[in-house]
Design an enzyme around this catalytic site. Sequence first.
Site, PDB file in Angstrom:
ATOM      1  N   ASP A  14     -45.476  42.872  -7.581  1.00  0.00           N
ATOM      2  CA  ASP A  14     -46.523  43.249  -6.636  1.00  0.00           C
ATOM      3  C   ASP A  14     -46.734  44.746  -6.778  1.00  0.00           C
ATOM      4  O   ASP A  14     -45.769  45.495  -6.941  1.00  0.00           O
ATOM      5  CB  ASP A  14     -46.098  42.893  -5.200  1.00  0.00           C
ATOM      6  CG  ASP A  14     -47.286  42.894  -4.225  1.00  0.00           C
ATOM      7  OD1 ASP A  14     -47.478  41.868  -3.551  1.00  0.00           O
ATOM      8  OD2 ASP A  14     -48.004  43.918  -4.148  1.00  0.00           O
ATOM      9  N   ASP A  15     -48.014  45.172  -6.724  1.00  0.00           N
ATOM     10  CA  ASP A  15     -48.281  46.603  -6.910  1.00  0.00           C
ATOM     11  C   ASP A  15     -47.894  47.427  -5.691  1.00  0.00           C
ATOM     12  O   ASP A  15     -47.766  48.639  -5.773  1.00  0.00           O
ATOM     13  CB  ASP A  15     -49.760  46.831  -7.264  1.00  0.00           C
ATOM     14  CG  ASP A  15     -50.679  46.232  -6.213  1.00  0.00           C
ATOM     15  OD1 ASP A  15     -50.452  45.068  -5.841  1.00  0.00           O
ATOM     16  OD2 ASP A  15     -51.612  46.924  -5.768  1.00  0.00           O
ATOM     17  N   ASP A  75     -48.109  38.594  -7.676  1.00  0.00           N
ATOM     18  CA  ASP A  75     -49.255  38.991  -6.859  1.00  0.00           C
ATOM     19  C   ASP A  75     -50.538  38.889  -7.695  1.00  0.00           C
ATOM     20  O   ASP A  75     -50.545  39.240  -8.867  1.00  0.00           O
ATOM     21  CB  ASP A  75     -49.040  40.445  -6.401  1.00  0.00           C
ATOM     22  CG  ASP A  75     -50.185  40.942  -5.525  1.00  0.00           C
ATOM     23  OD1 ASP A  75     -50.780  40.112  -4.816  1.00  0.00           O
ATOM     24  OD2 ASP A  75     -50.462  42.152  -5.561  1.00  0.00           O
ATOM     25  N   ASN A  79     -25.685   8.131 -64.731  1.00  0.00           N
ATOM     26  CA  ASN A  79     -25.117   7.015 -63.972  1.00  0.00           C
ATOM     27  C   ASN A  79     -24.503   5.967 -64.897  1.00  0.00           C
ATOM     28  O   ASN A  79     -23.428   5.451 -64.627  1.00  0.00           O
ATOM     29  CB  ASN A  79     -26.218   6.353 -63.123  1.00  0.00           C
ATOM     30  CG  ASN A  79     -26.190   6.842 -61.685  1.00  0.00           C
ATOM     31  OD1 ASN A  79     -25.179   7.367 -61.215  1.00  0.00           O
ATOM     32  ND2 ASN A  79     -27.293   6.675 -60.980  1.00  0.00           N
ATOM     33  N   ASP A 136     -22.922  10.389 -58.149  1.00  0.00           N
ATOM     34  CA  ASP A 136     -22.894  11.016 -56.816  1.00  0.00           C
ATOM     35  C   ASP A 136     -22.318  12.429 -56.891  1.00  0.00           C
ATOM     36  O   ASP A 136     -22.789  13.341 -56.207  1.00  0.00           O
ATOM     37  CB  ASP A 136     -22.064  10.170 -55.859  1.00  0.00           C
ATOM     38  CG  ASP A 136     -22.808   8.926 -55.411  1.00  0.00           C
ATOM     39  OD1 ASP A 136     -22.201   8.074 -54.717  1.00  0.00           O
ATOM     40  OD2 ASP A 136     -24.007   8.805 -55.741  1.00  0.00           O
ATOM     41  N   GLU A 182     -32.621  10.976 -57.239  1.00  0.00           N
ATOM     42  CA  GLU A 182     -32.251  12.262 -57.838  1.00  0.00           C
ATOM     43  C   GLU A 182     -33.361  13.294 -57.677  1.00  0.00           C
ATOM     44  O   GLU A 182     -33.435  14.254 -58.421  1.00  0.00           O
ATOM     45  CB  GLU A 182     -31.890  12.074 -59.310  1.00  0.00           C
ATOM     46  CG  GLU A 182     -33.035  11.656 -60.207  1.00  0.00           C
ATOM     47  CD  GLU A 182     -33.276  10.143 -60.289  1.00  0.00           C
ATOM     48  OE1 GLU A 182     -33.808   9.711 -61.291  1.00  0.00           O
ATOM     49  OE2 GLU A 182     -32.926   9.414 -59.333  1.00  0.00           O
TER      50      GLU A 182
HETATM   51 MG   LIG Z   1     -51.672  43.560  -4.733  1.00  0.00          MG
END
Ligand SMILES: [Mg+2]
Length: 457
Positions: A9-10, A53, A338, A347, A373
Amino acid sequence: MTARILVVDDIPANVRLLEVRLLAEYFEVLTATNGPDAIETCENGKVDVVLLDVMMPDMDGFEVCRRLKSDPATSHIPVVMITALDQVSDRVRGLEAGADDFLTKPVNDLQLMTRVKSLVRLKSLTDELRLRASTTRNIGIGELLSRNFASEDTTPKVLLIDERKTSVERIQKMLRDRADLDVTHDPHAGFFQAAETSYECVMISTAFADFDPLRLCSQLRSLDRTRFVPIILLAEEGEEERIIRGLELGINDYLMRPIDQQELTARLRTQVRRKRYNDQLRASVTQTIEMAVTDGLTGLHNRRYLDSHLQTLFDRAVARRRPLSVMITDLDRFKAINDAHGHDGGDEVLREFARRLRKNVRGIDLACRFGGEEFVVVMPDTEGAVAEKVAERIRAEIAQAAFAIGQDGKAIEVTVSVGVSSVLKGVDTVAALMKRADLALYEAKSGGRNRVVAKAA
Ligand SMILES: [Mg+2]
């Protein structure tokens, strides 16, 4: 319940006033007297709720809210706008700026506490989900949150429980084209209907001749299937006590009759947006747990993971006008390996390949076993020429030293072919990007293997 509340709030006296009341409830309080300071505090600190605000010089509350809500780092922090009394247009503007709630000056003590507490509860749920989502995913939470949710535009499915025909007709009229509205006049039937259908919001009138609407609220909150559905109470002037009890029972919001159409639609939109956001987080957590994202053999990501995230990385690159490159690598004559060394040998080769691959990509790159692969590396922020160099480095790394497999460490010569492609400026798609990489790989194979071909435009 402890939480950190930022009061903005200002006018210092106003700040002090709220601070004292919040401190008395054992909240931690941070303060700011202008918009930029408030934003900075949210970015740096752990803020659970912002009380903001509206009227401030230079940057007003709407702008602060918009900025907080548009930054993925702060968008999840609930914002309560503090407006002048009876400024319905301000409230609507606030909700449109993404505010989660508002309070009017002078701020009523009970309302302040119930609203803040209810938002803190919600925030801790969201935090928990965000945490789980970010720890179960390698992809950053920021990315998850910055994704555009296509669902934002779909019409929400809403249930109205109200026994007064005229009131129902008015609300139906207000929400025409804005909600897919089901109506029931009977609160008991409404409870079952809410449990059986997945609504995105339930609106409950307080005006029943012979039924306590708060009982329905508490029933909805205690049932698993309806625990997270937003509830908006439609109350009468003078029912503040009931509203406060409702908020304590977990209703999400309320509207005072006579109902203002703009306020109704804005509040409904806020609830639905919040629900979709949390649903999305919850779903992503569940989904991640359900589907293994890691390839069991190599420890790299699997294809599913790539499929679900390549589009995200692609969209982000396009939106930010950043380059993105992809490489597809394929081990040469893997079938022969393989055949000669058995599947266990194969693997081992795949595992060793993944190890060398990982060594040569960066943390932000997404490396996946695409299948068999074949491996894919997605490289964000990477031009084609750089990606080609990375690919060449990987190719050399594989070819230069034989793979040692088996207990006796038998050496096998392995080579790899690589296809590289990059996102094109203008019109491009994930499918086309992958297709170009695949074509490049095909050329590398047909050109004699153990080489890199780039289709970088
Ligand atoms: Mg104000």
